[in-house]
Design a protein around this motif. Structure first.
Motif, PDB file in Angstrom:
ATOM      1  N   MET A   1      -1.812   5.544 -10.235  1.00  0.00           N
ATOM      2  CA  MET A   1      -2.177   6.769  -9.555  1.00  0.00           C
ATOM      3  C   MET A   1      -2.326   6.492  -8.062  1.00  0.00           C
ATOM      4  O   MET A   1      -3.037   5.578  -7.665  1.00  0.00           O
ATOM      5  N   PHE A   2      -1.660   7.288  -7.234  1.00  0.00           N
ATOM      6  CA  PHE A   2      -1.746   7.146  -5.791  1.00  0.00           C
ATOM      7  C   PHE A   2      -2.292   8.446  -5.198  1.00  0.00           C
ATOM      8  O   PHE A   2      -2.104   9.530  -5.757  1.00  0.00           O
ATOM      9  N   ASN A   3      -2.965   8.346  -4.059  1.00  0.00           N
ATOM     10  CA  ASN A   3      -3.548   9.554  -3.515  1.00  0.00           C
ATOM     11  C   ASN A   3      -2.495  10.395  -2.785  1.00  0.00           C
ATOM     12  O   ASN A   3      -1.458   9.879  -2.338  1.00  0.00           O
ATOM     13  N   PRO A   4      -2.720  11.709  -2.667  1.00  0.00           N
ATOM     14  CA  PRO A   4      -1.718  12.616  -2.086  1.00  0.00           C
ATOM     15  C   PRO A   4      -1.310  12.245  -0.670  1.00  0.00           C
ATOM     16  O   PRO A   4      -0.144  12.400  -0.298  1.00  0.00           O
ATOM     17  N   TRP A   5      -2.270  11.758   0.139  1.00  0.00           N
ATOM     18  CA  TRP A   5      -1.927  11.412   1.526  1.00  0.00           C
ATOM     19  C   TRP A   5      -0.892  10.295   1.560  1.00  0.00           C
ATOM     20  O   TRP A   5       0.030  10.314   2.378  1.00  0.00           O
ATOM     21  N   SER A   6      -1.021   9.329   0.658  1.00  0.00           N
ATOM     22  CA  SER A   6      -0.062   8.226   0.612  1.00  0.00           C
ATOM     23  C   SER A   6       1.322   8.720   0.207  1.00  0.00           C
ATOM     24  O   SER A   6       2.343   8.276   0.740  1.00  0.00           O
ATOM     25  N   ILE A   7       1.370   9.627  -0.763  1.00  0.00           N
ATOM     26  CA  ILE A   7       2.652  10.178  -1.208  1.00  0.00           C
ATOM     27  C   ILE A   7       3.332  10.934  -0.072  1.00  0.00           C
ATOM     28  O   ILE A   7       4.534  10.781   0.187  1.00  0.00           O
ATOM     29  N   ILE A   8       2.566  11.755   0.634  1.00  0.00           N
ATOM     30  CA  ILE A   8       3.117  12.521   1.760  1.00  0.00           C
ATOM     31  C   ILE A   8       3.606  11.573   2.858  1.00  0.00           C
ATOM     32  O   ILE A   8       4.680  11.778   3.450  1.00  0.00           O
ATOM     33  N   SER A   9       2.839  10.517   3.120  1.00  0.00           N
ATOM     34  CA  SER A   9       3.237   9.543   4.143  1.00  0.00           C
ATOM     35  C   SER A   9       4.537   8.856   3.775  1.00  0.00           C
ATOM     36  O   SER A   9       5.398   8.624   4.633  1.00  0.00           O
ATOM     37  N   PHE A  10       4.715   8.528   2.496  1.00  0.00           N
ATOM     38  CA  PHE A  10       5.961   7.905   2.051  1.00  0.00           C
ATOM     39  C   PHE A  10       7.133   8.871   2.208  1.00  0.00           C
ATOM     40  O   PHE A  10       8.207   8.498   2.703  1.00  0.00           O
ATOM     41  N   LEU A  11       6.945  10.129   1.801  1.00  0.00           N
ATOM     42  CA  LEU A  11       8.026  11.112   1.892  1.00  0.00           C
ATOM     43  C   LEU A  11       8.403  11.403   3.342  1.00  0.00           C
ATOM     44  O   LEU A  11       9.552  11.737   3.635  1.00  0.00           O
ATOM     45  N   ARG A  12       7.439  11.235   4.245  1.00  0.00           N
ATOM     46  CA  ARG A  12       7.726  11.466   5.654  1.00  0.00           C
ATOM     47  C   ARG A  12       8.642  10.380   6.209  1.00  0.00           C
ATOM     48  O   ARG A  12       9.527  10.659   7.016  1.00  0.00           O
ATOM     49  N   LYS A  13       8.451   9.117   5.762  1.00  0.00           N
ATOM     50  CA  LYS A  13       9.274   8.006   6.241  1.00  0.00           C
ATOM     51  C   LYS A  13       9.651   7.091   5.068  1.00  0.00           C
ATOM     52  O   LYS A  13       9.197   5.951   4.968  1.00  0.00           O
ATOM     53  N   PRO A  14      10.481   7.576   4.153  1.00  0.00           N
ATOM     54  CA  PRO A  14      10.824   6.766   2.978  1.00  0.00           C
ATOM     55  C   PRO A  14      11.566   5.486   3.325  1.00  0.00           C
ATOM     56  O   PRO A  14      11.503   4.501   2.580  1.00  0.00           O
ATOM     57  N   TYR A  15      12.249   5.485   4.479  1.00  0.00           N
ATOM     58  CA  TYR A  15      13.003   4.293   4.875  1.00  0.00           C
ATOM     59  C   TYR A  15      12.089   3.116   5.211  1.00  0.00           C
ATOM     60  O   TYR A  15      12.522   1.970   5.266  1.00  0.00           O
ATOM     61  N   ALA A  16      10.792   3.380   5.420  1.00  0.00           N
ATOM     62  CA  ALA A  16       9.844   2.307   5.734  1.00  0.00           C
ATOM     63  C   ALA A  16       9.412   1.554   4.482  1.00  0.00           C
ATOM     64  O   ALA A  16       8.771   0.504   4.574  1.00  0.00           O
ATOM     65  N   GLY A  17       9.771   2.077   3.305  1.00  0.00           N
ATOM     66  CA  GLY A  17       9.416   1.415   2.061  1.00  0.00           C
ATOM     67  C   GLY A  17       8.030   1.790   1.571  1.00  0.00           C
ATOM     68  O   GLY A  17       7.370   2.677   2.134  1.00  0.00           O
ATOM     69  N   TYR A  18       7.584   1.121   0.510  1.00  0.00           N
ATOM     70  CA  TYR A  18       6.284   1.399  -0.093  1.00  0.00           C
ATOM     71  C   TYR A  18       5.210   0.602   0.635  1.00  0.00           C
ATOM     72  O   TYR A  18       5.104  -0.617   0.479  1.00  0.00           O
ATOM     73  N   LEU A  19       4.420   1.278   1.423  1.00  0.00           N
ATOM     74  CA  LEU A  19       3.374   0.627   2.202  1.00  0.00           C
ATOM     75  C   LEU A  19       2.003   0.966   1.635  1.00  0.00           C
ATOM     76  O   LEU A  19       1.851   1.913   0.855  1.00  0.00           O
ATOM     77  N   SER A  20       0.996   0.188   2.032  1.00  0.00           N
ATOM     78  CA  SER A  20      -0.381   0.484   1.645  1.00  0.00           C
ATOM     79  C   SER A  20      -0.951   1.458   2.665  1.00  0.00           C
ATOM     80  O   SER A  20      -1.690   1.093   3.577  1.00  0.00           O
TER      81      SER A  20
END
Length: 286
Positions: A1-20
């Motif tokens: 389970m990941f928090n919504p802010w992290s999901i939105i941050s990933f979708l904003r810059k998916p090319y940066a990969g999975y970050l903490s």
């Protein structure tokens, strides 16, 4: 389970990969936790109380706001530090207390990475960082199924991370959590308390070739008869409970690890037996 802010941050810059993303948004709080750990890890308690991130702690609300001034002091309660730094979330209420814990896998991973990074690397030169020293030798041992070398490396982890005092408090479950955390830190796919139809396997770790299934047993001393007894007990447990029967295209390697956290020297005056005393592959033809 990941928090919504992290999901939105990933979708904003998916090319940066999975970050903490959680830790990136709270670097100040993470630094406070690091400063606390640097003081705490130097104490006799060491890191054993931080090895399992799947904790729920029952506390009084006032325990989360102790009157001490310096949050980095090793006298400051761990639960209060984690709460003040934003690691903990409310889980449930019981009587006059509340259960708090780490909320999701993202925060748990950051918690363990922070603990181990401080414990392993805080006093080392950049070229001697733990992951640089151990990543290659661990990978080579696991890829070659070199059981003797895996045992040596496991004991090097143990000696590197634990203080003299904290190593005597290691239980069977703490050994499991300890090796889970270190292998996770080195970016292996690891699982603990793996459910099967007949029981729960202590630990699994995977690389591109093998799926290692490890059962831990705790010995009271390095007495050879006791070690052999526990090896046989572990072998029977793995075989009878089908821990080695897995849906995988990798070769399954069942291992039994006999560990020890002897408090004092033996009658002959030898040093206390601590760490992994025996690590053996379980042959399925037995």
């Amino acid at each position: 389970m990941f928090n919504p802010w992290s999901i939105i941050s990933f979708l904003r810059k998916p090319y940066a990969g999975y970050l903490s993303y959680w830790s990136l948004s709270s670097s100040g709080a993470t630094q406070v936790f690091c400063d606390f750990l640097k003081n705490k890890i130097k104490s006799a308690d060491g890191i054993t109380e931080y090895l399992n991130p799947d904790f729920d702690i029952l506390v009084r609300e006032k325990d989360l706001h102790p009157p001490l001034d310096d949050i980095t002091s090793n006298k400051y309660p761990l639960v209060a530090v984690l709460y003040q730094c934003g690691y903990l979330t409310y889980k449930s209420r019981k009587y006059n207390g509340i259960y708090v814990g780490l909320p999701n896998e993202e925060v748990k991973k950051d918690f363990i990475n922070t603990v181990l990074d401080v414990a392993l690397n805080s006093n080392k030169e950049p070229d001697q960082q733990f992951e640089l020293v151990y990543a290659e030798k661990t990978a080579k041992a696991l890829l070659n199924k070199d059981i003797a070398q895996i045992k040596r490396i496991f004991n090097e982890y143990f000696n590197e991370l634990l203080t003299f005092q904290s190593s005597v408090d290691m239980t069977e479950s703490l050994y499991r959590d300890f090796y889970y955390d270190v292998l996770w830190f080195l970016n292996y796919k690891v699982n603990r308390e793996v459910q099967t139809a007949l029981g729960r396997c202590d630990l699994t770790v995977e690389n591109e070739k093998y799926l290692y299934v490890i059962e831990f047993k705790l010995a009271a001393s390095d007495n050879e008869n006791e070690i052999q007894r526990l090896l046989e007990t572990g072998r029977a447990q793995i075989i009878n409970r089908d821990y080695h029967v897995r849906v995988t295209d990798k070769e399954v390697v069942p291992l039994i690890a006999v560990c020890c956290s002897q408090r004092t020297k033996d009658a002959a005056g030898s040093k206390p037996a601590r760490g992994v005393l025996a690590l053996e592959e379980v042959g399925m033809d037995k």
